[in-house]
Design an enzyme around this catalytic site. Structure first.
Site, PDB file in Angstrom:
ATOM      1  N   ASN A   7      -4.842   8.237  -4.229  1.00  0.00           N
ATOM      2  CA  ASN A   7      -4.945   9.684  -4.034  1.00  0.00           C
ATOM      3  C   ASN A   7      -3.599  10.200  -3.511  1.00  0.00           C
ATOM      4  O   ASN A   7      -3.136   9.766  -2.445  1.00  0.00           O
ATOM      5  CB  ASN A   7      -6.075   9.963  -3.033  1.00  0.00           C
ATOM      6  CG  ASN A   7      -6.267  11.448  -2.771  1.00  0.00           C
ATOM      7  OD1 ASN A   7      -5.289  12.177  -2.616  1.00  0.00           O
ATOM      8  ND2 ASN A   7      -7.499  11.891  -2.694  1.00  0.00           N
ATOM      9  N   HIS A  10      -1.650  13.974  -0.281  1.00  0.00           N
ATOM     10  CA  HIS A  10      -0.824  14.234   0.902  1.00  0.00           C
ATOM     11  C   HIS A  10       0.676  14.178   0.628  1.00  0.00           C
ATOM     12  O   HIS A  10       1.467  14.568   1.484  1.00  0.00           O
ATOM     13  CB  HIS A  10      -1.277  13.346   2.060  1.00  0.00           C
ATOM     14  CG  HIS A  10      -2.670  13.718   2.480  1.00  0.00           C
ATOM     15  ND1 HIS A  10      -3.006  15.013   2.820  1.00  0.00           N
ATOM     16  CD2 HIS A  10      -3.818  12.998   2.538  1.00  0.00           C
ATOM     17  CE1 HIS A  10      -4.303  15.063   3.091  1.00  0.00           C
ATOM     18  NE2 HIS A  10      -4.817  13.858   2.922  1.00  0.00           N
ATOM     19  N   HIS A  43      -7.392  15.961  -5.317  1.00  0.00           N
ATOM     20  CA  HIS A  43      -8.445  16.918  -4.981  1.00  0.00           C
ATOM     21  C   HIS A  43      -7.852  18.311  -5.101  1.00  0.00           C
ATOM     22  O   HIS A  43      -6.967  18.683  -4.329  1.00  0.00           O
ATOM     23  CB  HIS A  43      -8.905  16.644  -3.539  1.00  0.00           C
ATOM     24  CG  HIS A  43     -10.071  17.488  -3.109  1.00  0.00           C
ATOM     25  ND1 HIS A  43     -10.730  17.285  -1.910  1.00  0.00           N
ATOM     26  CD2 HIS A  43     -10.714  18.532  -3.695  1.00  0.00           C
ATOM     27  CE1 HIS A  43     -11.707  18.151  -1.788  1.00  0.00           C
ATOM     28  NE2 HIS A  43     -11.716  18.937  -2.856  1.00  0.00           N
ATOM     29  N   ARG A  45      -8.371  21.677  -4.233  1.00  0.00           N
ATOM     30  CA  ARG A  45      -9.240  22.427  -3.330  1.00  0.00           C
ATOM     31  C   ARG A  45      -9.191  23.910  -3.661  1.00  0.00           C
ATOM     32  O   ARG A  45      -8.172  24.415  -4.167  1.00  0.00           O
ATOM     33  CB  ARG A  45      -8.801  22.215  -1.875  1.00  0.00           C
ATOM     34  CG  ARG A  45      -8.873  20.771  -1.409  1.00  0.00           C
ATOM     35  CD  ARG A  45      -8.628  20.681   0.088  1.00  0.00           C
ATOM     36  NE  ARG A  45      -9.760  21.176   0.822  1.00  0.00           N
ATOM     37  CZ  ARG A  45     -10.665  20.409   1.432  1.00  0.00           C
ATOM     38  NH1 ARG A  45     -10.538  19.100   1.429  1.00  0.00           N
ATOM     39  NH2 ARG A  45     -11.685  20.945   2.062  1.00  0.00           N
ATOM     40  N   ARG A  49      -4.559  24.033  -0.767  1.00  0.00           N
ATOM     41  CA  ARG A  49      -3.703  23.715   0.383  1.00  0.00           C
ATOM     42  C   ARG A  49      -2.694  22.607   0.085  1.00  0.00           C
ATOM     43  O   ARG A  49      -1.690  22.505   0.739  1.00  0.00           O
ATOM     44  CB  ARG A  49      -4.546  23.342   1.610  1.00  0.00           C
ATOM     45  CG  ARG A  49      -5.271  22.038   1.451  1.00  0.00           C
ATOM     46  CD  ARG A  49      -5.966  21.622   2.733  1.00  0.00           C
ATOM     47  NE  ARG A  49      -7.129  22.448   3.015  1.00  0.00           N
ATOM     48  CZ  ARG A  49      -8.109  22.071   3.828  1.00  0.00           C
ATOM     49  NH1 ARG A  49      -8.029  20.915   4.451  1.00  0.00           N
ATOM     50  NH2 ARG A  49      -9.149  22.842   4.028  1.00  0.00           N
ATOM     51  N   GLU A  70     -11.046  15.281  -7.998  1.00  0.00           N
ATOM     52  CA  GLU A  70     -12.096  15.633  -7.036  1.00  0.00           C
ATOM     53  C   GLU A  70     -12.182  17.143  -6.975  1.00  0.00           C
ATOM     54  O   GLU A  70     -11.149  17.820  -6.872  1.00  0.00           O
ATOM     55  CB  GLU A  70     -11.741  15.129  -5.633  1.00  0.00           C
ATOM     56  CG  GLU A  70     -11.763  13.648  -5.482  1.00  0.00           C
ATOM     57  CD  GLU A  70     -11.289  13.230  -4.090  1.00  0.00           C
ATOM     58  OE1 GLU A  70     -11.079  14.100  -3.227  1.00  0.00           O
ATOM     59  OE2 GLU A  70     -11.112  12.037  -3.893  1.00  0.00           O
ATOM     60  N   THR A 101     -12.578  16.044   3.465  1.00  0.00           N
ATOM     61  CA  THR A 101     -13.982  16.037   3.045  1.00  0.00           C
ATOM     62  C   THR A 101     -14.825  15.403   4.151  1.00  0.00           C
ATOM     63  O   THR A 101     -14.543  14.287   4.593  1.00  0.00           O
ATOM     64  CB  THR A 101     -14.141  15.236   1.730  1.00  0.00           C
ATOM     65  OG1 THR A 101     -13.141  15.676   0.822  1.00  0.00           O
ATOM     66  CG2 THR A 101     -15.511  15.444   1.129  1.00  0.00           C
ATOM     67  N   GLU A 154     -19.463   7.757  -5.700  1.00  0.00           N
ATOM     68  CA  GLU A 154     -18.477   7.205  -4.774  1.00  0.00           C
ATOM     69  C   GLU A 154     -19.131   7.157  -3.398  1.00  0.00           C
ATOM     70  O   GLU A 154     -19.545   8.190  -2.867  1.00  0.00           O
ATOM     71  CB  GLU A 154     -17.219   8.077  -4.751  1.00  0.00           C
ATOM     72  CG  GLU A 154     -16.158   7.533  -3.803  1.00  0.00           C
ATOM     73  CD  GLU A 154     -14.903   8.400  -3.744  1.00  0.00           C
ATOM     74  OE1 GLU A 154     -14.648   9.166  -4.698  1.00  0.00           O
ATOM     75  OE2 GLU A 154     -14.194   8.311  -2.734  1.00  0.00           O
ATOM     76  N   HIS A 193     -12.689   6.735   1.354  1.00  0.00           N
ATOM     77  CA  HIS A 193     -12.484   7.643   2.489  1.00  0.00           C
ATOM     78  C   HIS A 193     -12.202   6.853   3.770  1.00  0.00           C
ATOM     79  O   HIS A 193     -13.035   6.066   4.210  1.00  0.00           O
ATOM     80  CB  HIS A 193     -13.642   8.618   2.741  1.00  0.00           C
ATOM     81  CG  HIS A 193     -13.134   9.916   3.326  1.00  0.00           C
ATOM     82  ND1 HIS A 193     -12.828  10.048   4.648  1.00  0.00           N
ATOM     83  CD2 HIS A 193     -12.806  11.093   2.742  1.00  0.00           C
ATOM     84  CE1 HIS A 193     -12.353  11.266   4.857  1.00  0.00           C
ATOM     85  NE2 HIS A 193     -12.319  11.922   3.707  1.00  0.00           N
TER      86      HIS A 193
HETATM   87  N1  PXP Z   1     -12.760  10.090  -1.666  1.00  0.00           N
HETATM   88  C1  PXP Z   1     -12.972  11.414  -1.465  1.00  0.00           C
HETATM   89  C2  PXP Z   1     -14.168  12.049  -2.074  1.00  0.00           C
HETATM   90  C3  PXP Z   1     -12.072  12.177  -0.701  1.00  0.00           C
HETATM   91  O1  PXP Z   1     -12.294  13.480  -0.516  1.00  0.00           O
HETATM   92  C4  PXP Z   1     -10.938  11.539  -0.166  1.00  0.00           C
HETATM   93  C5  PXP Z   1      -9.939  12.338   0.614  1.00  0.00           C
HETATM   94  O2  PXP Z   1      -9.325  13.258  -0.214  1.00  0.00           O
HETATM   95  C6  PXP Z   1     -10.753  10.178  -0.417  1.00  0.00           C
HETATM   96  C7  PXP Z   1     -11.696   9.464  -1.149  1.00  0.00           C
HETATM   97  C8  PXP Z   1      -9.572   9.423   0.096  1.00  0.00           C
HETATM   98  O3  PXP Z   1      -9.654   9.341   1.492  1.00  0.00           O
HETATM   99  P1  PXP Z   1      -8.390   8.864   2.311  1.00  0.00           P
HETATM  100  O4  PXP Z   1      -7.316   9.893   2.100  1.00  0.00           O
HETATM  101  O5  PXP Z   1      -8.898   8.819   3.708  1.00  0.00           O
HETATM  102  O6  PXP Z   1      -7.984   7.525   1.784  1.00  0.00           O
END
Ligand code: PXP
Length: 241
Positions: A7, A10, A43, A45, A49, A70, A101, A154, A193
């Site tokens: 992901n 960030h 994601h 959003r 952001r 996402e 999330t 998930e 997550h």
């Molecule tokens: N899965 C989902 C549904 C999420 O919203 C996120 C965060 O964007 C992640 C996985 C990844 O989480 P992390 O950034 O804590 O690894």
């Protein structure tokens, strides 16, 4: 072993902090795939952001593995997904004030709405996954919603990731239980997550889990791992001017 979807949200967070054009999440995605990621997750959003619409469209062109988007179940997001056509959409709940999330979708309360959106996406060739807490009642409801669709879910690993000591074993047991239940019901199983190098091993070892979605920990480590090279690069640039 489970696949890894990285992901890159960030990376965009860092870019948006300055409203600059770098660091580019697309460049990060390319590096992640070269390093062995099976795919990329972002994601989009509602408040934009971090990831922007154009990022997803460019990723659609550039990502070789699975592009997983996402998103919330809103009309705006469904229209975007139908137009952009990621390989997979993961439906998530979204609260404007949340930092990240906060939990899984509640299929007991919103199952019909989720089912309608899942069908629209699937009918247009997009694989669908649903982010849910490790609660067997959610899996049972998802199995009813599935019908003849190929659906995945998930598992929200947040409670596992933040638990300590015996509490972590309890949370892991819930993940294993729903992973088994999901597979028995013909669902594809993913998880994510809050996972990092300290806690990922036990989740990656659950045989039913096909893929892990990990972002914050990887981007955080990348910042520190890259710091030395970045400082050396700057000193070289200063010396050559
Ligand atoms: N899965 C989902 C549904 C999420 O919203 C996120 C965060 O964007 C992640 C996985 C990844 O989480 P992390 O950034 O804590 O690894």
């Amino acid at each position: 072993m489970a696949h890894l979807s990285v992901n890159v949200d960030h990376v965009a967070t860092l870019r948006q902090a300055r409203q600059a054009d770098y660091p580019d999440p697309v460049e990060a995605a390319t590096i992640a795939e070269q390093a062995g990621a099976s795919g990329i997750t972002v994601h989009l959003r509602s408040d934009r952001r971090h990831i922007q619409d154009q990022d997803v469209r460019t990723l659609r062109q550039v990502v070789h593995g699975k592009l997983n988007l996402e998103m919330a179940t809103t009309d705006e997001m469904v229209s975007f997904a139908l137009d952009c056509k990621p390989d997979q959409v993961t439906l998530v709940p979204e609260r404007p004030e949340e930092v990240t999330t906060e939990g899984g979708l509640d299929l007991l309360g919103h199952g019909d709405e989720v089912g309608t959106v899942a069908k629209r996406l699937a009918d247009n060739g997009i694989s669908v996954s649903v982010f849910i807490d490790p609660d067997p009642r959610q899996i049972e409801r998802l199995s009813q919603i599935r019908g003849d669709l190929t659906l995945g879910f998930e598992i929200n690993t947040d409670s596992y990731s933040t638990a300590r000591g015996a509490g972590r074993d309890t949370e892991l047991a819930k993940i294993i239980e729903v992973a088994e239940l999901g597979m028995e019901n013909g669902l594809l199983v993913y998880a994510g997550h809050g996972l990092n190098t300290d806690n990922v091993g036990a989740v990656a070892a659950v045989p039913q889990i096909e893929e892990l979605n990990i972002g914050h920990a990887i981007v955080s480590r990348a910042v520190l791992f890259g710091m030395e090279a970045a400082v050396r690069e700057m000193l070289t640039a200063m010396a050559t001017s």
